[in-house]
Motif scaffolding. Structure first.
Motif, mmCIF file in Angstrom:
data_model
loop_
_atom_site.group_PDB
_atom_site.id
_atom_site.type_symbol
_atom_site.label_atom_id
_atom_site.label_comp_id
_atom_site.label_asym_id
_atom_site.label_seq_id
_atom_site.Cartn_x
_atom_site.Cartn_y
_atom_site.Cartn_z
ATOM 1 N N THR A 174 34.801 49.093 51.504
ATOM 2 C CA THR A 174 33.780 49.286 50.328
ATOM 3 C C THR A 174 34.553 49.171 49.109
ATOM 4 O O THR A 174 35.544 49.595 48.921
ATOM 5 N N SER A 175 33.920 48.464 48.142
ATOM 6 C CA SER A 175 34.472 48.083 46.820
ATOM 7 C C SER A 175 34.618 49.265 46.241
ATOM 8 O O SER A 175 33.307 50.207 45.988
ATOM 9 N N ARG A 176 35.562 49.580 45.364
ATOM 10 C CA ARG A 176 35.355 50.835 44.184
ATOM 11 C C ARG A 176 34.760 50.488 43.091
ATOM 12 O O ARG A 176 34.553 49.196 42.526
ATOM 13 N N PRO A 177 34.104 51.354 42.391
ATOM 14 C CA PRO A 177 33.300 51.290 41.254
ATOM 15 C C PRO A 177 34.273 50.897 40.055
ATOM 16 O O PRO A 177 35.041 51.268 40.099
ATOM 17 N N LEU A 178 33.733 49.937 39.335
ATOM 18 C CA LEU A 178 34.374 49.535 38.044
ATOM 19 C C LEU A 178 33.861 50.448 36.805
ATOM 20 O O LEU A 178 32.728 50.302 36.481
ATOM 21 N N TYR A 179 34.766 50.984 36.146
ATOM 22 C CA TYR A 179 34.137 51.571 34.859
ATOM 23 C C TYR A 179 34.955 51.010 33.909
ATOM 24 O O TYR A 179 36.097 50.622 33.510
ATOM 25 N N LEU A 180 33.961 50.772 32.623
ATOM 26 C CA LEU A 180 34.538 50.344 31.292
ATOM 27 C C LEU A 180 34.498 51.616 30.218
ATOM 28 O O LEU A 180 33.218 51.997 30.098
ATOM 29 N N ILE A 181 35.413 51.825 30.164
ATOM 30 C CA ILE A 181 35.545 53.107 29.042
ATOM 31 C C ILE A 181 35.680 52.624 27.622
ATOM 32 O O ILE A 181 36.713 51.659 27.107
ATOM 33 N N LEU A 182 34.547 52.680 26.806
ATOM 34 C CA LEU A 182 34.749 52.333 25.339
ATOM 35 C C LEU A 182 35.105 53.588 24.577
ATOM 36 O O LEU A 182 34.327 54.289 24.080
ATOM 37 N N ASP A 183 36.375 53.554 23.872
ATOM 38 C CA ASP A 183 36.969 54.760 23.368
ATOM 39 C C ASP A 183 36.867 54.578 21.882
ATOM 40 O O ASP A 183 37.739 53.663 21.408
ATOM 41 N N MET A 211 25.115 52.547 17.203
ATOM 42 C CA MET A 211 26.287 51.913 17.777
ATOM 43 C C MET A 211 26.316 52.111 19.206
ATOM 44 O O MET A 211 26.343 51.128 19.741
ATOM 45 N N ARG A 212 25.814 53.266 19.555
ATOM 46 C CA ARG A 212 25.868 53.748 20.991
ATOM 47 C C ARG A 212 24.658 53.081 21.463
ATOM 48 O O ARG A 212 24.771 52.591 22.800
ATOM 49 N N TYR A 213 23.591 52.854 20.932
ATOM 50 C CA TYR A 213 22.376 52.295 21.447
ATOM 51 C C TYR A 213 22.612 50.829 21.673
ATOM 52 O O TYR A 213 21.899 50.155 22.935
ATOM 53 N N GLU A 214 23.426 50.243 21.017
ATOM 54 C CA GLU A 214 23.984 48.574 21.490
ATOM 55 C C GLU A 214 24.510 48.513 22.925
ATOM 56 O O GLU A 214 24.242 47.735 23.511
ATOM 57 N N VAL A 215 25.290 49.597 23.172
ATOM 58 C CA VAL A 215 25.885 49.336 24.374
ATOM 59 C C VAL A 215 24.983 49.898 25.568
ATOM 60 O O VAL A 215 24.936 49.163 26.473
#
Length: 214
Positions: free
Chosen positions: A2-11, A19-23
């Motif tokens: 099972t592949s592990r989930p990929l997290y993209l953290i925008l710090d 700005m957040r709505y664009e993401v």
């Protein structure tokens, strides 16, 4: 396996909701999960932490950010439902559990492209309107940067450069607040872009300010 989930953290500060709505829009476009963690911190604590940095920012910058920042509004914005607000000055093990729970919920419920209703569309339109402030803010920053460079090229002394920067940033804050409150709309017709008007006026006023120093 099972592949592990990929997290993209925008710090980042992401101080405007737009700005957040664009993401969020990107997540919706590609049917990805979306969530946000907002670290709430008293201004005095922010100022104290900033002063401990190797290269601290001016107190005025931190105070201005505190005034501008827009917290997640879970009641008003359906797209901000997967949000967690934490006290950044008092983190606990319970916070870790809440973060894990938030991530799990987000992964199990990716944003769907057709997951919009009339009420949400209205909220989206309001958020897009707020993005005008975001865009104007970025343009004003570029104007200030270029203005400061021009002043430096004309040998304005360091002490006056500091005063110039403070005056320009104060001016920017006033213009953006006018745009946010819609004060300038009374002066424009329906075909005129208020953000363009603000930027044009700011450019003119910034020129007047810098002329006092050169």
């Amino acid at each position: 396996a099972t592949s592990r989930p990929l997290y993209l953290i925008l710090d980042d500060n992401f101080y405007y909701q737009s700005m957040r709505y664009e993401v969020y829009q990107l997540a919706r476009k590609y049917s990805l999960s979306f969530c946000q963690i907002f670290l709430e911190c008293p201004l005095e604590c922010c100022l104290q932490r900033n002063r401990q940095r190797s290269h601290p920012l001016p107190d005025q910058t931190i105070s201005l950010m505190a005034r501008k920042i827009e917290m997640p509004d879970l009641k008003k914005n359906a797209w901000e439902q997967n949000s967690l607000i934490l006290k950044s000055f008092d983190c606990t093990s319970e916070d870790n559990e809440q973060i894990i729970s938030l991530l799990t919920t987000a992964l199990e419920n990716p944003v769907k492209q057709n997951e919009e209703n009339t009420e949400q569309k209205e909220a989206d339109r309001a958020t897009c309107a707020a993005s005008a402030v975001h865009q104007a803010d970025q343009t004003c920053r570029r104007i200030i940067s270029q203005t400061m460079k021009d002043a430096k090229d004309k040998n304005v002394c360091p002490s006056e450069m500091k005063s110039l920067a403070e005056e320009l940033n104060k001016l920017k804050a006033e213009f953006l607040e006018d745009l946010r409150q819609g004060n300038n709309l009374k002066k424009q017709n329906q075909y005129f872009d208020p953000a363009t008007s603000i930027i044009s006026s700011f450019q003119h006023e910034a020129t007047n300010v810098v002329n006092k120093y050169i």
